[in-house]
Design an enzyme around this catalytic site. Structure first.
Site, short mmCIF file in Angstrom:
data_model
loop_
_atom_site.label_atom_id
_atom_site.label_comp_id
_atom_site.label_asym_id
_atom_site.label_seq_id
_atom_site.Cartn_x
_atom_site.Cartn_y
_atom_site.Cartn_z
N CYS A 6 0.84 -1.21 0.00
CA CYS A 6 0.00 0.00 0.00
C CYS A 6 0.87 1.26 0.00
CB CYS A 6 -0.91 -0.02 1.22
SG CYS A 6 -1.80 1.52 1.48
N CYS A 9 0.43 3.35 3.20
CA CYS A 9 1.16 2.76 4.33
C CYS A 9 2.65 3.09 4.23
CB CYS A 9 0.95 1.26 4.38
SG CYS A 9 -0.63 0.72 5.07
N ASP A 32 -1.31 16.40 -1.87
CA ASP A 32 -1.52 15.48 -2.98
C ASP A 32 -0.44 15.73 -4.04
OD1 ASP A 32 -4.29 13.81 -4.06
OD2 ASP A 32 -2.72 14.31 -5.52
N HIS A 48 -4.17 0.97 8.38
CA HIS A 48 -4.64 0.63 7.03
C HIS A 48 -6.10 0.19 7.06
CE1 HIS A 48 -4.34 -0.72 2.84
NE2 HIS A 48 -5.16 -1.69 3.23
N ASN A 89 -13.57 9.21 -1.77
CA ASN A 89 -14.00 8.38 -2.91
C ASN A 89 -13.99 6.93 -2.47
OD1 ASN A 89 -14.21 10.53 -4.78
ND2 ASN A 89 -12.00 10.52 -5.10
N GLY A 95 -13.87 6.79 -8.41
CA GLY A 95 -12.54 7.26 -8.71
C GLY A 95 -11.48 6.93 -7.68
N HIS A 102 -8.72 7.82 2.47
CA HIS A 102 -8.12 9.15 2.54
C HIS A 102 -9.22 10.16 2.30
CE1 HIS A 102 -7.66 7.34 -1.44
NE2 HIS A 102 -7.94 8.53 -1.94
N HIS A 104 -9.88 13.79 0.93
CA HIS A 104 -9.34 14.91 0.16
C HIS A 104 -9.84 16.22 0.78
CE1 HIS A 104 -8.21 12.66 -3.63
NE2 HIS A 104 -9.10 11.81 -3.15
P1 5GP Z 1 -8.27 8.73 -5.03
O1 5GP Z 1 -8.27 8.80 -6.52
O2 5GP Z 1 -7.97 7.33 -4.55
O3 5GP Z 1 -9.49 9.33 -4.37
O4 5GP Z 1 -7.09 9.67 -4.54
C1 5GP Z 1 -5.76 9.24 -4.50
C2 5GP Z 1 -4.91 10.48 -4.52
O5 5GP Z 1 -3.62 10.12 -4.12
C3 5GP Z 1 -4.81 11.11 -5.90
O6 5GP Z 1 -5.31 12.44 -5.87
C4 5GP Z 1 -3.31 11.05 -6.21
O7 5GP Z 1 -2.84 12.21 -6.87
C5 5GP Z 1 -2.69 10.90 -4.84
N1 5GP Z 1 -1.44 10.16 -4.82
C6 5GP Z 1 -1.20 8.96 -5.41
N2 5GP Z 1 0.06 8.57 -5.17
C7 5GP Z 1 0.61 9.53 -4.38
C8 5GP Z 1 1.91 9.68 -3.79
O8 5GP Z 1 2.81 8.85 -3.93
N3 5GP Z 1 2.11 10.81 -3.06
C9 5GP Z 1 1.14 11.75 -2.87
N4 5GP Z 1 1.46 12.82 -2.12
N5 5GP Z 1 -0.09 11.63 -3.41
C10 5GP Z 1 -0.34 10.53 -4.15
ZN ZN Z 2 -2.37 1.28 3.67
#
Ligand code: 5GP
Ligand code: ZN
Length: 116
Positions: A6, A9, A32, A48, A89, A95, A102, A104
């Site tokens: 993950c 994690c 992000d 997690h 999400n 998405g 998490h 946002h």
């Molecule tokens: P989701 O699409 O699952 O709601 O949001 C995941 C978010 O994690 C996305 O906005 C993506 O840009 C962010 N993200 C993915 N990998 C990383 C990373 O390695 N570091 C950071 N800071 N954000 C990440």
């Molecule tokens: Zn995790």
């Protein structure tokens, strides 16, 4: 580390660097990597949990801490008055791309509604 596959994690463990904006015993907040607004911060539990569907009453305090951290992060940046958005999400049609819950926090511009 709770799930070695993950990415969040790994960020919690410090194995992947992040731009942290808040950390306490329960949650971590970091920028992000692909910001969609002038402020785009992710609030993650250190524990997690893959999706919202996996939450139980045992995580009620943890989710409360996530939401309060989101409000704190927004307020520290001056978005409490103008407004900001918080989004969880859940699963692919919404998405979700990282399967560690998490929250946002988006702010710093007008945000359209409804989302796409
Ligand atoms: P989701 O699409 O699952 O709601 O949001 C995941 C978010 O994690 C996305 O906005 C993506 O840009 C962010 N993200 C993915 N990998 C990383 C990373 O390695 N570091 C950071 N800071 N954000 C990440
Ligand atoms: Zn995790």
């Amino acid at each position: 580390m709770q799930d070695p596959n993950c990415i969040f994690c790994k960020i919690v463990a410090g194995d992947i660097p992040s731009q942290k904006v808040h950390e306490d015993g329960e949650v971590l907040a970091f920028r992000d990597i692909r910001p969609l607004a002038p402020v785009h911060v992710l609030i993650v539990p250190k524990k997690h949990v893959a999706t919202l569907n996996d939450l139980t009453a045992a995580e009620d305090d943890l989710v409360g801490a996530m939401v309060r951290t989101a409000a704190k992060v927004a307020k520290e940046r001056g978005h409490d008055g103008p407004g900001y958005r918080t989004v969880f999400n859940c699963n692919r049609e919404a998405g979700q791309s990282v399967f560690h819950i998490h929250l946002h926090v988006l702010g710093g511009r007008s945000l359209g509604w409804p989302p796409g």
